[in-house]
Design an enzyme around this catalytic site. Structure first.
Site, PDB file in Angstrom:
ATOM      1  N   CYS A   1      16.672   0.937  -1.430  1.00 30.52           N
ATOM      2  CA  CYS A   1      16.754  -0.440  -0.913  1.00 30.52           C
ATOM      3  C   CYS A   1      17.995  -1.183  -1.384  1.00 30.52           C
ATOM      4  O   CYS A   1      18.349  -2.211  -0.822  1.00 30.52           O
ATOM      5  CB  CYS A   1      15.509  -1.219  -1.311  1.00 30.52           C
ATOM      6  SG  CYS A   1      14.003  -0.358  -0.875  1.00 30.52           S
TER       7      CYS A   1
ATOM      8  N   HIS B   1      16.096  -8.666  -1.472  1.00 32.32           N
ATOM      9  CA  HIS B   1      15.475  -7.543  -0.764  1.00 32.32           C
ATOM     10  C   HIS B   1      14.039  -7.940  -0.415  1.00 32.32           C
ATOM     11  O   HIS B   1      13.324  -8.503  -1.244  1.00 32.32           O
ATOM     12  CB  HIS B   1      15.504  -6.305  -1.666  1.00 32.32           C
ATOM     13  CG  HIS B   1      14.694  -5.186  -1.102  1.00 32.32           C
ATOM     14  ND1 HIS B   1      14.808  -4.795   0.208  1.00 32.32           N
ATOM     15  CD2 HIS B   1      13.730  -4.397  -1.655  1.00 32.32           C
ATOM     16  CE1 HIS B   1      13.963  -3.802   0.432  1.00 32.32           C
ATOM     17  NE2 HIS B   1      13.296  -3.557  -0.662  1.00 32.32           N
TER      18      HIS B   1
ATOM     19  N   ASN C   1       9.058  -4.302   4.759  1.00 35.66           N
ATOM     20  CA  ASN C   1      10.172  -3.827   3.925  1.00 35.66           C
ATOM     21  C   ASN C   1      10.995  -2.812   4.730  1.00 35.66           C
ATOM     22  O   ASN C   1      10.499  -1.737   5.057  1.00 35.66           O
ATOM     23  CB  ASN C   1       9.568  -3.182   2.664  1.00 35.66           C
ATOM     24  CG  ASN C   1      10.602  -2.604   1.723  1.00 35.66           C
ATOM     25  OD1 ASN C   1      11.775  -2.486   2.074  1.00 35.66           O
ATOM     26  ND2 ASN C   1      10.164  -2.230   0.538  1.00 35.66           N
TER      27      ASN C   1
HETATM   28  O1  UT7 Z   1      11.444  -1.641  -1.779  1.00 33.23           O
HETATM   29  C1  UT7 Z   1      11.035  -1.118  -2.993  1.00 33.23           C
HETATM   30  C2  UT7 Z   1       9.813  -0.350  -2.816  1.00 33.23           C
HETATM   31  N1  UT7 Z   1       8.527  -0.869  -2.903  1.00 33.23           N
HETATM   32  C3  UT7 Z   1       8.037  -2.019  -3.398  1.00 33.23           C
HETATM   33  O2  UT7 Z   1       8.703  -2.929  -3.766  1.00 33.23           O
HETATM   34  C4  UT7 Z   1       6.555  -2.153  -3.537  1.00 33.23           C
HETATM   35  C5  UT7 Z   1       6.161  -2.696  -4.869  1.00 33.23           C
HETATM   36  N2  UT7 Z   1       4.721  -2.815  -5.019  1.00 33.23           N
HETATM   37  C6  UT7 Z   1       3.958  -3.680  -4.324  1.00 33.23           C
HETATM   38  O3  UT7 Z   1       4.455  -4.405  -3.481  1.00 33.23           O
HETATM   39  C7  UT7 Z   1       2.480  -3.760  -4.650  1.00 33.23           C
HETATM   40  O4  UT7 Z   1       2.215  -3.018  -5.822  1.00 33.23           O
HETATM   41  C8  UT7 Z   1       1.578  -3.263  -3.488  1.00 33.23           C
HETATM   42  C9  UT7 Z   1       1.598  -4.262  -2.342  1.00 33.23           C
HETATM   43  C10 UT7 Z   1       2.039  -1.902  -3.015  1.00 33.23           C
HETATM   44  C11 UT7 Z   1       0.139  -3.149  -3.963  1.00 33.23           C
HETATM   45  O5  UT7 Z   1      -0.319  -4.356  -4.540  1.00 33.23           O
HETATM   46  P1  UT7 Z   1      -1.108  -4.317  -5.941  1.00 33.23           P
HETATM   47  O6  UT7 Z   1      -1.545  -5.710  -6.191  1.00 33.23           O
HETATM   48  O7  UT7 Z   1      -0.187  -3.686  -6.934  1.00 33.23           O
HETATM   49  O8  UT7 Z   1      -2.353  -3.431  -5.592  1.00 33.23           O
HETATM   50  P2  UT7 Z   1      -2.811  -2.032  -6.229  1.00 33.23           P
HETATM   51  O9  UT7 Z   1      -1.857  -0.958  -5.883  1.00 33.23           O
HETATM   52  O10 UT7 Z   1      -3.143  -2.243  -7.654  1.00 33.23           O
HETATM   53  O11 UT7 Z   1      -4.165  -1.782  -5.456  1.00 33.23           O
HETATM   54  C12 UT7 Z   1      -5.290  -2.643  -5.599  1.00 33.23           C
HETATM   55  C13 UT7 Z   1      -6.424  -2.080  -4.776  1.00 33.23           C
HETATM   56  C14 UT7 Z   1      -6.700  -0.606  -5.032  1.00 33.23           C
HETATM   57  O12 UT7 Z   1      -8.118  -0.430  -4.985  1.00 33.23           O
HETATM   58  P3  UT7 Z   1      -8.961  -0.303  -6.346  1.00 33.23           P
HETATM   59  O13 UT7 Z   1      -8.368   0.893  -7.054  1.00 33.23           O
HETATM   60  O14 UT7 Z   1      -8.705  -1.593  -7.092  1.00 33.23           O
HETATM   61  O15 UT7 Z   1     -10.339  -0.128  -5.855  1.00 33.23           O
HETATM   62  C15 UT7 Z   1      -6.086   0.082  -3.837  1.00 33.23           C
HETATM   63  O16 UT7 Z   1      -6.737   1.293  -3.510  1.00 33.23           O
HETATM   64  O17 UT7 Z   1      -6.122  -2.185  -3.383  1.00 33.23           O
HETATM   65  C16 UT7 Z   1      -6.316  -0.916  -2.752  1.00 33.23           C
HETATM   66  N3  UT7 Z   1      -5.357  -0.802  -1.646  1.00 33.23           N
HETATM   67  C17 UT7 Z   1      -5.626  -1.303  -0.427  1.00 33.23           C
HETATM   68  N4  UT7 Z   1      -6.687  -1.950   0.095  1.00 33.23           N
HETATM   69  C18 UT7 Z   1      -6.620  -2.345   1.379  1.00 33.23           C
HETATM   70  C19 UT7 Z   1      -4.122  -0.245  -1.655  1.00 33.23           C
HETATM   71  N5  UT7 Z   1      -3.563  -0.374  -0.446  1.00 33.23           N
HETATM   72  C20 UT7 Z   1      -4.468  -1.016   0.336  1.00 33.23           C
HETATM   73  C21 UT7 Z   1      -4.460  -1.457   1.679  1.00 33.23           C
HETATM   74  N6  UT7 Z   1      -5.540  -2.106   2.148  1.00 33.23           N
HETATM   75  N7  UT7 Z   1      -3.410  -1.270   2.491  1.00 33.23           N
END
Ligand code: UT7
Length: 331
Positions: free
Chosen positions: A116, A256, A286
């Site tokens: 990115c 970004h 993104n």
């Molecule tokens: O460009 C550079 C590359 N990427 C990024 O910048 C991404 C950086 N990271 C993020 O933006 C965030 O970490 C995410 C948006 C990807 C995720 O948010 P989070 O608050 O960190 O959530 P998490 O990964 O801790 O997941 C929380 C819960 C999990 O369930 P459990 O384990 O708490 O039961 C996931 O399985 O949300 C679940 N989950 C979803 N639920 C519904 C993960 N993806 C989804 C989804 N829909 N799409």
């Protein structure tokens, strides 16, 4: 000897696919909801190419618009840099395909794989060729067709990304305008947190890699999130220091566009108020290296940024890599 040549952006253009995919559309193919995607990321919809469109097609459209905006003939371009992690193919480079498409017959051309942060690495690289007196006109493009390397069964990644391309023309500009400073960095130790594992020389394509879904994006979202907030602050401060500027001097932060929560946390750390932060990730998700040039192009076309404004562009991404550029807008 320090160069006395100032380098700025003299034209911009972008290309965004027509097809809109909403959060509700995605909730029909993976176990997710509009509410989860909006509150965790800020994304409402994204644009996705059709099956016949590749990264070079978006690059070509964006490049043609940037050439018109800068009033530059393709034959006068000396160098084309394409920042992408979704090249049309391993080789030839996407930059060479663009060179052919726009008939920039006098240009050298190469791709950069910087995730990115790629567009900003490209701008810094292109600007240095001009500052060194080697080239006069450089085309830099950030472009991705991430939809083709997403695992549409993995809800933790497929809801976050979109396709697009943004291009700029770099040329010498008036003294005191253009790129005032930049900061580039990398941390290969954290590279494993965001990868497309298979398809290269480490893990060539095989039935096994396909069965194991290793040709798709794999990401440890939470870890990437934490690093992103930290590094967006530190690289911005480095660039400010190099430009001999204070945070109050910044008119607009163009970050970004990965996640609204990341952007807001970084802006808060930098004490930049929300009205000075440009965000469009609700519409596009993104788009990796395409995010910043598309955001900049939009902000410029909407009349939000004007001549003399000081812009802070900041990115982080796969590698890990990070980059920031301070720009005094001259168009
Ligand atoms: O460009 C550079 C590359 N990427 C990024 O910048 C991404 C950086 N990271 C993020 O933006 C965030 O970490 C995410 C948006 C990807 C995720 O948010 P989070 O608050 O960190 O959530 P998490 O990964 O801790 O997941 C929380 C819960 C999990 O369930 P459990 O384990 O708490 O039961 C996931 O399985 O949300 C679940 N989950 C979803 N639920 C519904 C993960 N993806 C989804 C989804 N829909 N799409």
């Amino acid at each position: 000897m320090k160069s006395t040549i100032s380098v700025g952006i003299t034209g911009m253009g972008s290309s965004i696919p027509d097809k809109v995919v909403t959060n509700d559309d995605l909730s029909k193919i993976v176990d997710t909801s509009d509410e989860w995607i909006r509150t965790r990321s800020g994304i409402r919809e994204r644009r996705i190419v059709d099956e016949n469109t590749a990264t070079s097609d978006l690059c070509t459209e964006a490049a043609k618009k940037a050439l018109i905006d800068a009033n530059v003939n393709a034959k006068d371009i000396d160098l084309i840099i394409v920042a992408t992690v979704t090249a049309d193919m391993a080789f030839p480079s996407t930059a060479c395909i663009v060179q052919k498409n726009i008939e920039a017959t006098n240009a050298a051309a190469f791709d950069m794989s910087v995730g990115c942060s790629g567009f900003l690495y490209g701008v810094a690289t292109g600007a240095n060729f001009i500052k060194a007196g080697v080239y006069k006109k450089v085309l830099v493009i950030g472009a991705e067709v991430l939809s083709k390397i997403l695992d549409w069964e993995d809800r933790s990644t497929c809801v976050l990304f979109g396709d697009g391309a943004g291009a700029c023309i770099l040329e010498e500009c008036n003294d005191g305008y253009g790129i005032l400073s930049y900061d580039l960095g990398a941390d290969g130790k954290s590279g494993h947190l965001l990868t497309q594992p298979a398809g290269g020389s480490r893990m060539p394509a095989s039935h096994k890699t396909i069965d194991e879904r290793l040709h798709y994006v794999h990401m440890e979202g939470k870890e990437v999130f934490k690093s992103a907030v930290r590094v967006m602050e530190s690289t911005s401060l480095q660039a400010l220091k190099k430009a001999n500027m204070e945070l109050e001097d910044i008119d607009f932060l163009i970050p970004h566009q990965a996640n609204e929560r990341i952007i807001k946390s970084a802006a808060k750390r930098l004490k930049i108020s929300d009205d000075r932060v440009y965000m469009n990730l609700d519409k596009y998700g993104n788009m990796s290296s395409a995010s910043i040039p598309i955001a900049l192009d939009e902000a410029y076309r909407n009349g939000l940024i004007k001549k003399g404004d000081i812009l802070l562009l900041v990115a982080f991404g796969a590698g890990f890599t990070w980059a920031s550029v301070i720009l005094k807008w001259e168009k």
